[in-house]
Design a protein around this motif. Structure first.
Motif, PDB file in Angstrom:
ATOM      1  N   ILE A   1       0.840  -1.195   0.000  1.00  0.00           N
ATOM      2  CA  ILE A   1       0.000   0.000   0.000  1.00  0.00           C
ATOM      3  C   ILE A   1       0.879   1.251   0.000  1.00  0.00           C
ATOM      4  O   ILE A   1       1.894   1.316   0.695  1.00  0.00           O
ATOM      5  CB  ILE A   1      -0.919   0.032   1.240  1.00  0.00           C
ATOM      6  N   TRP A   2       0.488   2.249  -0.786  1.00  0.00           N
ATOM      7  CA  TRP A   2       1.182   3.534  -0.754  1.00  0.00           C
ATOM      8  C   TRP A   2       0.948   4.186   0.610  1.00  0.00           C
ATOM      9  O   TRP A   2      -0.184   4.234   1.092  1.00  0.00           O
ATOM     10  CB  TRP A   2       0.653   4.464  -1.842  1.00  0.00           C
ATOM     11  N   GLU A   3       2.017   4.686   1.211  1.00  0.00           N
ATOM     12  CA  GLU A   3       1.920   5.393   2.480  1.00  0.00           C
ATOM     13  C   GLU A   3       2.551   6.771   2.342  1.00  0.00           C
ATOM     14  O   GLU A   3       3.420   6.982   1.497  1.00  0.00           O
ATOM     15  CB  GLU A   3       2.625   4.610   3.591  1.00  0.00           C
ATOM     16  N   ILE A   4       2.109   7.703   3.185  1.00  0.00           N
ATOM     17  CA  ILE A   4       2.591   9.073   3.111  1.00  0.00           C
ATOM     18  C   ILE A   4       3.100   9.523   4.477  1.00  0.00           C
ATOM     19  O   ILE A   4       2.558   9.133   5.516  1.00  0.00           O
ATOM     20  CB  ILE A   4       1.470  10.014   2.605  1.00  0.00           C
ATOM     21  N   SER A   5       4.166  10.321   4.460  1.00  0.00           N
ATOM     22  CA  SER A   5       4.745  10.849   5.694  1.00  0.00           C
ATOM     23  C   SER A   5       4.836  12.362   5.597  1.00  0.00           C
ATOM     24  O   SER A   5       5.160  12.911   4.541  1.00  0.00           O
ATOM     25  CB  SER A   5       6.145  10.259   5.927  1.00  0.00           C
ATOM     26  N   THR A   6       4.552  13.032   6.704  1.00  0.00           N
ATOM     27  CA  THR A   6       4.674  14.493   6.750  1.00  0.00           C
ATOM     28  C   THR A   6       5.714  14.934   7.778  1.00  0.00           C
ATOM     29  O   THR A   6       5.813  16.111   8.087  1.00  0.00           O
ATOM     30  CB  THR A   6       3.316  15.133   7.109  1.00  0.00           C
ATOM     31  N   ASP A   7       6.476  13.948   8.292  1.00  0.00           N
ATOM     32  CA  ASP A   7       7.496  14.281   9.287  1.00  0.00           C
ATOM     33  C   ASP A   7       8.869  13.744   8.911  1.00  0.00           C
ATOM     34  O   ASP A   7       9.653  13.347   9.767  1.00  0.00           O
ATOM     35  CB  ASP A   7       7.095  13.771  10.673  1.00  0.00           C
ATOM     36  N   GLY A   8       9.142  13.723   7.612  1.00  0.00           N
ATOM     37  CA  GLY A   8      10.456  13.289   7.153  1.00  0.00           C
ATOM     38  C   GLY A   8      10.686  11.803   7.226  1.00  0.00           C
ATOM     39  O   GLY A   8      11.833  11.348   7.268  1.00  0.00           O
ATOM     40  N   GLY A   9       9.631  11.014   7.236  1.00  0.00           N
ATOM     41  CA  GLY A   9       9.769   9.569   7.241  1.00  0.00           C
ATOM     42  C   GLY A   9       9.765   8.941   8.619  1.00  0.00           C
ATOM     43  O   GLY A   9       9.996   7.734   8.747  1.00  0.00           O
ATOM     44  N   VAL A  10       9.491   9.729   9.653  1.00  0.00           N
ATOM     45  CA  VAL A  10       9.432   9.181  11.011  1.00  0.00           C
ATOM     46  C   VAL A  10       8.200   8.301  11.178  1.00  0.00           C
ATOM     47  O   VAL A  10       8.255   7.203  11.732  1.00  0.00           O
ATOM     48  CB  VAL A  10       9.439  10.306  12.066  1.00  0.00           C
ATOM     49  N   SER A  11       7.069   8.775  10.698  1.00  0.00           N
ATOM     50  CA  SER A  11       5.830   8.001  10.772  1.00  0.00           C
ATOM     51  C   SER A  11       5.148   8.029   9.407  1.00  0.00           C
ATOM     52  O   SER A  11       5.345   8.960   8.617  1.00  0.00           O
ATOM     53  CB  SER A  11       4.899   8.579  11.846  1.00  0.00           C
ATOM     54  N   TRP A  12       4.338   6.992   9.157  1.00  0.00           N
ATOM     55  CA  TRP A  12       3.701   6.846   7.852  1.00  0.00           C
ATOM     56  C   TRP A  12       2.206   6.597   8.010  1.00  0.00           C
ATOM     57  O   TRP A  12       1.772   5.909   8.924  1.00  0.00           O
ATOM     58  CB  TRP A  12       4.336   5.692   7.079  1.00  0.00           C
ATOM     59  N   ILE A  13       1.424   7.172   7.087  1.00  0.00           N
ATOM     60  CA  ILE A  13      -0.026   7.037   7.081  1.00  0.00           C
ATOM     61  C   ILE A  13      -0.441   6.363   5.776  1.00  0.00           C
ATOM     62  O   ILE A  13       0.025   6.743   4.691  1.00  0.00           O
ATOM     63  CB  ILE A  13      -0.715   8.413   7.187  1.00  0.00           C
ATOM     64  N   SER A  14      -1.315   5.392   5.866  1.00  0.00           N
ATOM     65  CA  SER A  14      -1.783   4.699   4.666  1.00  0.00           C
ATOM     66  C   SER A  14      -2.647   5.619   3.814  1.00  0.00           C
ATOM     67  O   SER A  14      -3.487   6.359   4.333  1.00  0.00           O
ATOM     68  CB  SER A  14      -2.590   3.458   5.050  1.00  0.00           C
ATOM     69  N   THR A  15      -2.450   5.567   2.493  1.00  0.00           N
ATOM     70  CA  THR A  15      -3.302   6.324   1.578  1.00  0.00           C
ATOM     71  C   THR A  15      -4.491   5.494   1.124  1.00  0.00           C
ATOM     72  O   THR A  15      -5.404   6.018   0.482  1.00  0.00           O
ATOM     73  CB  THR A  15      -2.516   6.767   0.332  1.00  0.00           C
TER      74      THR A  15
END
Length: 235
Positions: free
Chosen positions: A159-173
């Motif tokens: 699954i594609w995931e997105i991070s808004t903190d430089g790769g520290v945490s990831w959210i599923s799209t």
């Protein structure tokens, strides 16, 4: 630590049923999967580059920036702005395996209430701690604290995931990177023909030029149909 390529290859070997294949078919299957993994790795890099490019394009529209030079390369268009940094809009990715990965639809949109630009994923506001993520930074001026989302393909779920903190945490799209039949992609290209006959990629699908008589513009269209009209410098 195993590389992303190694992990993805193992996942594809198992999910693709390679372990149940006869020994004589191993090499062909491994070669095909290795190509697929390399394709996905390259796609992730290009998608992240496209996100950065989209941010610069959107900010250029907001700030009144303009394009000083456009040069076509083997990869795509190298575009220089008067104030923002250079960006590359890639040509269509090679689809030798006859399939193209599904990708999340990433756009920017202006909030009608506060007038700021925010990121959207698959037509839904990108939220962190319940708040929309700004494109142009909290100060709304130079955008130094703006957030440039990063994408990756989860090696376990695909699954594609997105991070808004430089790769520290990831959210599923919620978008799977599983390949799909590229019936509309002729000759290994899946982009839409631009004015100069070149194909766009999976993110920016169309590049053209237009004039209003007084000034020329480069018109850049995204996969979702979002259009950016940037003025070109004329000496």
């Amino acid at each position: 630590m195993k590389s992303l390529k190694t992990i993805l290859l193992v996942v594809l070997l198992v999910s693709g049923g390679l372990l149940n294949t006869s020994c004589t078919d191993y090499q062909d299957e491994i070669d095909a999967l290795d190509f697929r993994v390399s394709y996905l790795e390259d796609l992730v890099k290009r998608m992240n580059s496209d996100i950065e490019a989209l941010e610069i394009i959107a900010m250029a529209m907001e700030s009144g920036d303009y394009i000083t030079n456009v040069r076509e390369t083997t990869d795509g268009y190298l575009i220089n702005f008067a104030n923002a940094g250079p960006i590359i809009i890639f040509h269509g990715a090679d689809g030798k395996d006859g399939k193209d990965a599904e990708m999340p639809d990433i756009t920017v949109e202006k909030d009608p209430v506060d007038g700021n630009l925010y990121w959207k994923i698959n037509n839904v506001w990108l939220l962190v701690n319940g708040e929309k993520v700004r494109v142009n930074g909290k100060d709304g001026k130079d955008g130094k604290d703006a957030v440039s989302p990063q994408l990756r393909i989860n090696p376990e779920t695909g699954i594609w995931e997105i991070s808004t903190d430089g790769g520290v945490s990831w959210i599923s799209t919620g978008t799977s990177a599983k390949g799909r039949d590229g019936k509309d992609g002729k000759d290994g290209k899946d982009g839409v023909d631009g004015k100069d006959g070149k194909d766009g990629n999976q993110f920016f699908t169309y590049v053209s030029y237009e004039s209003d008589g007084d000034r020329e513009y480069m018109v850049i269209t995204t996969k979702s149909g979002q259009t950016f009209r940037i003025p070109l410098y004329r000496n």
